[in-house]
Design an enzyme around this catalytic site. Structure first.
Site, PDB file in Angstrom:
ATOM      1  N   GLU A 127       0.008   4.943  20.646  1.00 46.89           N
ATOM      2  CA  GLU A 127       0.442   4.912  22.039  1.00 46.89           C
ATOM      3  C   GLU A 127      -0.706   5.287  22.980  1.00 46.89           C
ATOM      4  OE1 GLU A 127       3.795   7.072  19.751  1.00 46.89           O
ATOM      5  OE2 GLU A 127       1.676   6.568  19.446  1.00 46.89           O
ATOM      6  N   TRP A 162      -4.287 -12.113 -24.986  1.00 43.92           N
ATOM      7  CA  TRP A 162      -3.434 -11.780 -23.842  1.00 43.92           C
ATOM      8  C   TRP A 162      -1.982 -11.952 -24.231  1.00 43.92           C
ATOM      9  CZ3 TRP A 162      -5.930  -9.318 -20.333  1.00 43.92           C
ATOM     10  CH2 TRP A 162      -7.273  -9.597 -20.098  1.00 43.92           C
TER      11      TRP A 162
END
Length: 357
Positions: free
Chosen positions: A54, A172
């Site tokens: 702000e 993997w």
């Protein structure tokens, strides 16, 4: 009720907030609108010790220019004096007539800004785009609530719950789409945690990479936990960020230190031992499991002892999402007693298929 112009301004403020760094303070954005609805100024919080969003926006205006304006802010204006003064007071002194914000401040010290504004005669509207704002600062809120970062525990497994074959090989289990997703999620974390055993056996880089092997823009800080020494030539020592080494098994102490460094989101990717330890200690806010449609058998389970002696002690989870990634699945879940978990983060990058996951 917020107007269409104010809602648009809030969406802009949320985008501005993301420009600020993640750390000890929340990411906050602000837009100042004229009485006619035109954008007068924009701001965001740029880090600890700098003006809040702000005040950053107000600083761009001449004296008196904000009088009668509307401030649109992603978080309730603060009501305390720290390194900077109260934003609620700054808005009042600038002559802002209306404040629209998304979320109440969850901290006792900073809350109360809305009440202070109303007491000064400022019109206040809250709850605008609250879900989006909550997702933005969820990890910071976790830090305020628990005193530690938000923790995601990740592992990859076969359909029968194995993390590796009998000879220890695991690359993997999952396919390239799943590994791409892992790298994208790494890039969304502030720190990535592995144990010394994983570092010694797999020599992971712990980086977030694209398909061509290049580093993604954001890299998590590598964190190595355990008493064993890490080799001088270990891949993790070539990480863009200097690794943090913790020669301890006290995970709460590790997380407390990371919180003090401004780490909000931790990605645990250190193998069954470390994953089990985080779950056993009740330190997992989110579980991320990649499941491949393969069968391995044997004793190399994806998880070890997590402190469950009987079925009554089982760790109950709520599934937030299940997604297909090529032939694999990714399941995102969180503890059944924590329904405040954010929506799962999506894979918006294209990482290296040679990843460490």
């Amino acid at each position: 009720m917020a107007s269409a112009v104010e809602i648009d301004a809030m969406r802009r403020a949320l985008l501005l907030a993301r420009r600020g760094p993640r750390g000890l303070n929340p990411q906050v954005g602000a837009v100042i609108l004229s009485p006619a609805g035109d954008v007068l100024a924009e701001g965001f919080h740029r880090g600890a010790g700098t003006p809040h969003a702000e005040v950053d926006a107000l600083s761009q205006l001449a004296s008196g220019e904000a009088r009668g304006s509307t401030a649109v802010v992603t978080l309730e204006p603060c009501n305390h004096t720290g390194r900077t003064g109260p934003c609620a007071l700054a808005l009042i002194e600038a002559g802002v007539a209306r404040v629209v914000y998304a979320l109440d401040d969850p901290t006792d010290a900073a809350a109360g800004g809305a009440d202070r504004l109303r007491a000064a005669g400022v019109d206040v509207e809250n709850g605008v785009e609250a879900d989006a704002a909550a997702a933005l600062v969820h990890d910071w809120v976790t830090l305020q609530r628990t005193g530690r970062p938000h923790v995601t525990v990740k592992w990859a497994q076969s359909l029968d719950g194995r993390a590796a074959a009998a000879d220890g090989s695991s690359q993997w289990i999952t396919g390239p789409d799943a590994r791409r997703d892992v790298h994208a999620r790494r890039a969304q974390a502030d720190a990535i945690v592995a144990g010394t055993g994983t570092v010694r056996s797999d020599d992971p880089a712990l980086t977030a990479r694209s398909d061509d092997g290049s580093l993604l823009e954001h890299q998590p800080v590598p964190v190595i936990v355990g008493a064993s020494e890490t080799a001088p030539d270990a891949a993790v020592r070539r990480h863009p960020h200097a690794p943090l080494f913790y020669a301890t098994h006290d995970l709460r102490a590790v997380l407390a230190d990371l919180a003090g460094r401004g780490v909000q989101r931790v990605f645990v990717e250190g193998g069954p031992t470390v994953a089990s330890a985080f779950l056993r200690e009740g330190l997992a806010d989110e579980v991320l499991v990649y499941v491949a449609p393969v069968l391995i058998g044997g004793s190399r389970l994806a998880l070890g002892d997590i402190g469950v002696a009987s079925i009554a002690d089982a760790r109950r989870l709520v599934v937030a999402s299940i997604q297909n990634l090529g032939d694999d699945l990714v399941i995102v879940a969180h503890p059944a007693d924590d329904r405040s978990a954010p929506a799962p983060l999506g894979a918006d990058a294209a990482p290296d298929t040679r990843g460490d996951a």
